[in-house]
Scaffold this active site. Sequence first.
Site, PDB file in Angstrom:
ATOM      1  N   ASP A  34       0.830  -1.223   0.000  1.00 31.84           N
ATOM      2  CA  ASP A  34       0.000   0.000   0.000  1.00 31.84           C
ATOM      3  C   ASP A  34       0.860   1.267   0.000  1.00 31.84           C
ATOM      4  OD1 ASP A  34       0.748  -0.427   2.706  1.00 31.84           O
ATOM      5  OD2 ASP A  34      -1.162   0.306   3.503  1.00 31.84           O
ATOM      6  N   SER A  65     -12.393   1.511  28.521  1.00 33.62           N
ATOM      7  CA  SER A  65     -12.289   0.430  27.549  1.00 33.62           C
ATOM      8  C   SER A  65     -12.542  -0.897  28.252  1.00 33.62           C
ATOM      9  CB  SER A  65     -10.877   0.439  26.942  1.00 33.62           C
ATOM     10  OG  SER A  65     -10.594  -0.826  26.389  1.00 33.62           O
ATOM     11  N   GLY A 119      -3.404  -7.389  18.047  1.00 31.19           N
ATOM     12  CA  GLY A 119      -2.116  -7.945  17.647  1.00 31.19           C
ATOM     13  C   GLY A 119      -2.228  -9.115  16.692  1.00 31.19           C
ATOM     14  N   SER A 123      -6.150  -5.266  12.357  1.00 34.60           N
ATOM     15  CA  SER A 123      -6.316  -3.816  12.386  1.00 34.60           C
ATOM     16  C   SER A 123      -7.303  -3.285  13.404  1.00 34.60           C
ATOM     17  CB  SER A 123      -6.740  -3.321  11.010  1.00 34.60           C
ATOM     18  OG  SER A 123      -5.624  -2.951  10.319  1.00 34.60           O
ATOM     19  N   SER A 125      -6.418  -1.329  15.579  1.00 31.15           N
ATOM     20  CA  SER A 125      -6.050   0.079  15.787  1.00 31.15           C
ATOM     21  C   SER A 125      -6.718   0.993  14.756  1.00 31.15           C
ATOM     22  CB  SER A 125      -4.526   0.260  15.765  1.00 31.15           C
ATOM     23  OG  SER A 125      -3.946  -0.491  14.739  1.00 31.15           O
ATOM     24  N   GLU A 180      -2.046   7.837  13.043  1.00 35.13           N
ATOM     25  CA  GLU A 180      -1.144   6.694  13.269  1.00 35.13           C
ATOM     26  C   GLU A 180       0.309   7.087  12.952  1.00 35.13           C
ATOM     27  OE1 GLU A 180      -3.001   3.200  12.825  1.00 35.13           O
ATOM     28  OE2 GLU A 180      -1.238   1.944  12.830  1.00 35.13           O
ATOM     29  N   ASP A 192      -5.498  -0.045   6.028  1.00 39.16           N
ATOM     30  CA  ASP A 192      -6.395  -0.452   7.107  1.00 39.16           C
ATOM     31  C   ASP A 192      -7.594   0.484   7.222  1.00 39.16           C
ATOM     32  OD1 ASP A 192      -4.227  -2.054   7.321  1.00 39.16           O
ATOM     33  OD2 ASP A 192      -3.484  -1.205   9.188  1.00 39.16           O
TER      34      ASP A 192
HETATM   35  C1  GLA Z   1      -0.215  -2.874   8.308  1.00 36.38           C
HETATM   36  C2  GLA Z   1      -0.264  -1.421   7.866  1.00 36.38           C
HETATM   37  C3  GLA Z   1      -0.838  -1.309   6.436  1.00 36.38           C
HETATM   38  C4  GLA Z   1      -0.112  -2.243   5.475  1.00 36.38           C
HETATM   39  C5  GLA Z   1       0.022  -3.653   6.067  1.00 36.38           C
HETATM   40  C6  GLA Z   1       0.918  -4.554   5.254  1.00 36.38           C
HETATM   41  O1  GLA Z   1      -1.506  -3.386   8.428  1.00 36.38           O
HETATM   42  O2  GLA Z   1      -1.049  -0.649   8.752  1.00 36.38           O
HETATM   43  O3  GLA Z   1      -0.775   0.029   6.003  1.00 36.38           O
HETATM   44  O4  GLA Z   1       1.131  -1.715   5.119  1.00 36.38           O
HETATM   45  O5  GLA Z   1       0.531  -3.642   7.390  1.00 36.38           O
HETATM   46  O6  GLA Z   1       0.423  -4.759   3.982  1.00 36.38           O
END
Ligand code: GLA
Length: 396
Positions: A34, A65, A119, A123, A125, A180, A192
């Site tokens: 990306d 939370s 983790g 995603s 986050s 971020e 993400d």
């Molecule tokens: C994480 C990053 C994304 C992307 C992926 C790997 O999720 O937040 O922007 O780079 O790794 O493809």
Amino acid sequence: MLEVQTLFKRHFNFSATHIVRAPGRLELLGNHVDYNDGLVLSLAVDRYIEIASSPRTDGKIELISSSFPEPEVFWSNEFKKNPAAPWADYVKGVLDQLHKRGVNFNGFNAAIHGTIPMGAGMSSSAALEVATALTVRQLYPFSLNETGAALPPTRDSQGKLPPLSNTEKLHFAKVCRAAENQFVGVQSGLLDQISSLFGKAWHVMEIDFQSLSVQLTPMAGEAIIVCNSGVKHSLVAGDYNELRVQCENAAKALGVKFLRAVDPQFLAANKAKLTPREYECAFHVVSEIQRVIFAVKALREDDHQQFGQYMFQSHESSRHFLKNSVPELDLLVDLARTQPGCLGARLTGGGFGGATINLVAHHQAEAFMANMARLYQERTGHKMQPILCQIVDGAG
Ligand code: GLA
């Protein structure tokens, strides 16, 4: 969304006025491309970050939370990291970005509840960032354009705000990514945040990071299963940023702005201009972009067998060239490969731990999950509960 409402009420002693949610995402194909302006196939999935909120007028923001014991309290015009509550950085980072873009907001109370495993490369986050931006929009309506805050949208007779247009979704994604990059300190791309906002049920998003456009292709008929290695991946750890630097240096040495502009022949002819590590990273990125192009063709032809082969190849490339796999992820892919009905498997997301994504024939999904759980425990001693995911609509 009941749980987040209950969480809110238990802590604040009254009901929330608004509830929003943003889904997690799975990167189906296109690892670390990306931020190289490449092409990625991605899915929004039925695991969410939910935020219940209500406004307050004293300028204070109080966050709680379900995953962390202590509330985090701060002022709505002062955003500082608190090492005791790093989870709140994603919220503060978004508020900071909105503030910088001229969005006016006062204080609020918010309860955060998540069903995205942390983790695991799904995603959580980005979903928290997107849910934060949508919460502020509900509480203190605003619009965004290229330069910042624009005229606020109007609520309908039932008090509902109009859905975000695609152009505005892109602005929201950029605000969240900036949070971020600048506040949290991870130099991630836009994958993400775009995925969490643009997802569509039963569809694969084909995201072109050069034109920032999203095309949707239906993908019904196979199961999407996540196997979480249990090895924690922390993007802040610097491994991610390091890969990004290698890619940027490779692009510079090849005389292009992004590796998207490089094809395999050009890369081979110019290998001598790169350090061995830059070459490895560039080789992965350039071949991964080609794979995504071929995979889209396979997807449109409903050839999931072929599509799965590209997933296996992608994993091998991440493993040997990008070097962002770990033995546990390699084991998960190797185990998956031997399972009946498994069409493809690869690490998903940033890597250095986290999870694999598996494409499995529906009627063999249950057996696949049971076998993977058993085999992974036998081989590592660790319990692993595979997660069956459904492709869902994005937020907003
Ligand atoms: C994480 C990053 C994304 C992307 C992926 C790997 O999720 O937040 O922007 O780079 O790794 O493809």
